[in-house]
Design an enzyme around this catalytic site. Sequence first.
Site, mmCIF file in Angstrom:
data_model
loop_
_atom_site.group_PDB
_atom_site.id
_atom_site.type_symbol
_atom_site.label_atom_id
_atom_site.label_comp_id
_atom_site.label_asym_id
_atom_site.label_seq_id
_atom_site.Cartn_x
_atom_site.Cartn_y
_atom_site.Cartn_z
ATOM 1 N N LYS A 123 6.793 -6.015 11.657
ATOM 2 C CA LYS A 123 6.750 -5.913 10.108
ATOM 3 C C LYS A 123 7.992 -4.839 9.216
ATOM 4 O O LYS A 123 8.110 -4.393 8.270
ATOM 5 C CB LYS A 123 5.747 -4.476 10.860
ATOM 6 C CG LYS A 123 4.785 -3.498 9.155
ATOM 7 C CD LYS A 123 4.043 -2.800 9.474
ATOM 8 C CE LYS A 123 3.296 -1.399 8.533
ATOM 9 N NZ LYS A 123 2.778 -0.736 9.141
ATOM 10 N N ALA A 153 -4.002 1.826 13.492
ATOM 11 C CA ALA A 153 -5.185 1.621 12.820
ATOM 12 C C ALA A 153 -6.087 0.421 13.210
ATOM 13 O O ALA A 153 -7.073 0.922 12.459
ATOM 14 C CB ALA A 153 -4.705 1.611 11.390
ATOM 15 N N PHE A 200 3.546 -8.835 -9.612
ATOM 16 C CA PHE A 200 4.682 -9.780 -9.420
ATOM 17 C C PHE A 200 4.878 -10.290 -11.039
ATOM 18 O O PHE A 200 3.568 -10.715 -11.548
ATOM 19 C CB PHE A 200 4.495 -10.814 -8.167
ATOM 20 C CG PHE A 200 4.668 -9.959 -7.192
ATOM 21 C CD1 PHE A 200 5.303 -9.529 -6.318
ATOM 22 C CD2 PHE A 200 3.364 -8.930 -6.738
ATOM 23 C CE1 PHE A 200 5.760 -9.086 -4.983
ATOM 24 C CE2 PHE A 200 3.109 -8.595 -5.623
ATOM 25 C CZ PHE A 200 4.129 -8.642 -4.732
ATOM 26 N N LYS A 202 1.152 -1.606 -0.396
ATOM 27 C CA LYS A 202 -0.076 -0.168 -0.090
ATOM 28 C C LYS A 202 1.334 1.112 0.184
ATOM 29 O O LYS A 202 0.370 1.517 -0.648
ATOM 30 C CB LYS A 202 -0.723 -0.148 0.936
ATOM 31 C CG LYS A 202 -1.862 1.401 1.102
ATOM 32 C CD LYS A 202 -3.364 0.159 2.008
ATOM 33 C CE LYS A 202 -2.394 -0.049 3.354
ATOM 34 N NZ LYS A 202 -2.346 1.291 4.254
ATOM 35 N N THR A 248 3.744 1.716 -0.250
ATOM 36 C CA THR A 248 4.765 1.870 -2.305
ATOM 37 C C THR A 248 4.333 2.108 -3.437
ATOM 38 O O THR A 248 4.057 2.742 -4.302
ATOM 39 C CB THR A 248 5.557 0.152 -2.240
ATOM 40 O OG1 THR A 248 6.410 -0.865 -1.322
ATOM 41 C CG2 THR A 248 6.105 0.347 -3.791
ATOM 42 N N PHE A 290 -3.645 -0.765 7.737
ATOM 43 C CA PHE A 290 -4.691 -1.406 7.611
ATOM 44 C C PHE A 290 -5.680 -1.532 6.456
ATOM 45 O O PHE A 290 -5.114 -0.711 4.825
ATOM 46 C CB PHE A 290 -5.075 -1.843 8.403
ATOM 47 C CG PHE A 290 -4.007 -2.390 9.885
ATOM 48 C CD1 PHE A 290 -3.230 -3.294 9.402
ATOM 49 C CD2 PHE A 290 -4.396 -2.465 10.302
ATOM 50 C CE1 PHE A 290 -2.184 -2.894 10.344
ATOM 51 C CE2 PHE A 290 -3.277 -2.390 12.002
ATOM 52 C CZ PHE A 290 -2.209 -2.935 11.605
ATOM 53 N N ARG A 292 2.205 8.357 7.052
ATOM 54 C CA ARG A 292 2.196 8.606 8.217
ATOM 55 C C ARG A 292 3.932 8.191 8.918
ATOM 56 O O ARG A 292 4.547 7.671 8.059
ATOM 57 C CB ARG A 292 2.027 6.950 8.998
ATOM 58 C CG ARG A 292 0.161 7.427 8.711
ATOM 59 C CD ARG A 292 -1.074 6.523 9.472
ATOM 60 N NE ARG A 292 -0.393 4.445 8.672
ATOM 61 C CZ ARG A 292 -0.679 3.935 8.875
ATOM 62 N NH1 ARG A 292 -1.372 3.903 10.122
ATOM 63 N NH2 ARG A 292 -0.133 2.396 8.442
ATOM 64 N N TRP A 335 7.057 -0.432 -7.650
ATOM 65 C CA TRP A 335 8.359 -1.247 -6.624
ATOM 66 C C TRP A 335 9.629 -1.517 -7.548
ATOM 67 O O TRP A 335 10.394 -1.214 -7.527
ATOM 68 C CB TRP A 335 7.906 -2.667 -6.340
ATOM 69 C CG TRP A 335 8.650 -3.505 -5.208
ATOM 70 C CD1 TRP A 335 8.907 -3.045 -3.566
ATOM 71 C CD2 TRP A 335 9.864 -3.904 -5.171
ATOM 72 N NE1 TRP A 335 10.154 -3.738 -3.753
ATOM 73 C CE2 TRP A 335 11.078 -4.094 -4.558
ATOM 74 C CE3 TRP A 335 10.271 -4.171 -6.881
ATOM 75 C CZ2 TRP A 335 12.203 -5.095 -4.303
ATOM 76 C CZ3 TRP A 335 11.585 -4.953 -6.803
ATOM 77 C CH2 TRP A 335 12.253 -5.569 -5.825
#
Length: 557
Positions: free
Chosen positions: A106, A274, A383, A72, A74, A302, A95, A411
């Site tokens: 994470k 969140a 991907f 998200k 990225t 999230f 954030r 990415w």
Amino acid sequence: MAKSDIEIAQEATPERIDKIAAKLGLTEENFEYYGWYKAKVDYNILNQPKDGPEAKVILVTAINPTPAGEGKTTTTVGLGDALTKLGKKTVIALREPSLGPVFGVKGGAAGGGYAQVIPMEDINLHFTGDFHAIGAANNLLAAMLDNHIYQGNELDIDTRRVVWRRCVDMNDRQLRNVVDGMGGKVHGVPREDGFDITVASEIMAAFCLATSIDDLKARFSRIVVAYSRSGEPVTAGQLDAPGAMAALLKDALKPNLVQTLEGTPAFVHGGPFANIAHGCNSVMATNMARHFGDYVVTEAGFGADLGAEKFLDIKCRMTGIKPSAVVIVATIRALKYNGGVPKTETGLENLEALERGLPNLLKHVENITQVYNLPCVVALNRFDADTDAEIELVTRRCAELGVNVRMSEVWGKGGDGGMELAEEVVRLCDQPSNFTFSYDLDAPIKDKIEAIAKRIYGADGVQYAGKVSQEIENLENLGFGKLPICMAKTQYSLSDDQTKLGRPTNFNITVRNITVSAGAGFLVVLTGDIMKMPGLPKVPAATKIDVDSDGKIKGLF
């Protein structure tokens, strides 16, 4: 071998922050340097009229998070860079990462690959010290509260009903429940206490919703820290704490200006949890981005059932912000995981599992387009293992709801990998919309809870455990009934059971507790077992982080 995020970030040649500020029309009178690549911008500039049209706000959200990953942040960063490449004056608002997750499971939260905000190691480690200041303000209030009790307890505080906890910005399960004030009379009044992680503190939530220092002090004054023996709420204002608390935060309240790898300006500021709070960057940063940009790309924490719901029902309601478009990020791997495929097998084509997992995405799409009435696009974070047949299936099912799917390859390609997504976002921003909330603020508390549970989660209804119904009645009698609802729920499922993936049916939401965050301005409704102080995993990410003799950070991701 692919380069790591930190390697990519450290190989970049960033522009000096004064050059980034100049892109926004800022001069050195308007900001303070924090080294060559970070700055704090004076919020008083918001008192000046905006030069240009009202900014279009794009909210980036996602499906329910999975171990397979969604991307998200990225996507948010890459979309901002792509819009800049389209010639749009774009500003990103994100954030700040918390140290707890950085050192836990994470890792960092500054984007990834070639779609990052930099300097990523600074942003992930301390940054400009905002979170330390927020923790200090939280703990100052705790110290003043316990001192008031020790010095005679003029407010007749019931020490069994102290609800204000201390905090530290670290995952430390040992501190969840403590007994303090031990050691004899001169060392305080013994009582049960505990620590929350700083991002779960109400100070963080109030800080992120404040529009000025005066508003921040007013919010602090309303914070309920305890209840008296007669059952009346005791506030921080009654302890004369807000002035000193705000003084600790006068610099922290200034939004932090940084840049993407491609030089797009980004405000990175604030970071409430969140699932226990509203999960959005500060209103101050969003307003700053709106003030200087024509397009603002921001995100919510999230999945859309938590972050987007709170962004729309809480933050937008309080500020008057109306998003022009919403981006829902998904990956085919994550959708197959929602369809019951183990993480290790999500790279293999499996149309049946994808079909089973797709309803999770489709429910979020329905919520954005049919509950909130906002234009929406699905960003499919692509991907190499994704097959044409899988992409066609996702595209076809979303088209049935009138929503387009656009590939995101930011990415690996940065802004160039987000051009088709950016073009769709620009198109959507010009579409008419009739933004509505998911519930009426004036409705009774239970009606608001049930509206979220039924309309957003797809639940059949709500069950109230123990004395929750009585506490709801008490809160309404105390005058808190008109506040918006902040649901504390697992992020992994649309339900309150994290094992129910996809789009669960035939379930109820169980409310186990309800508390008031009067300073933030919402009621926190707790479902399931939500931790306000996480713990570290068996092998923390911290074990891989190091600094060499030249002061170069390694091992962050």
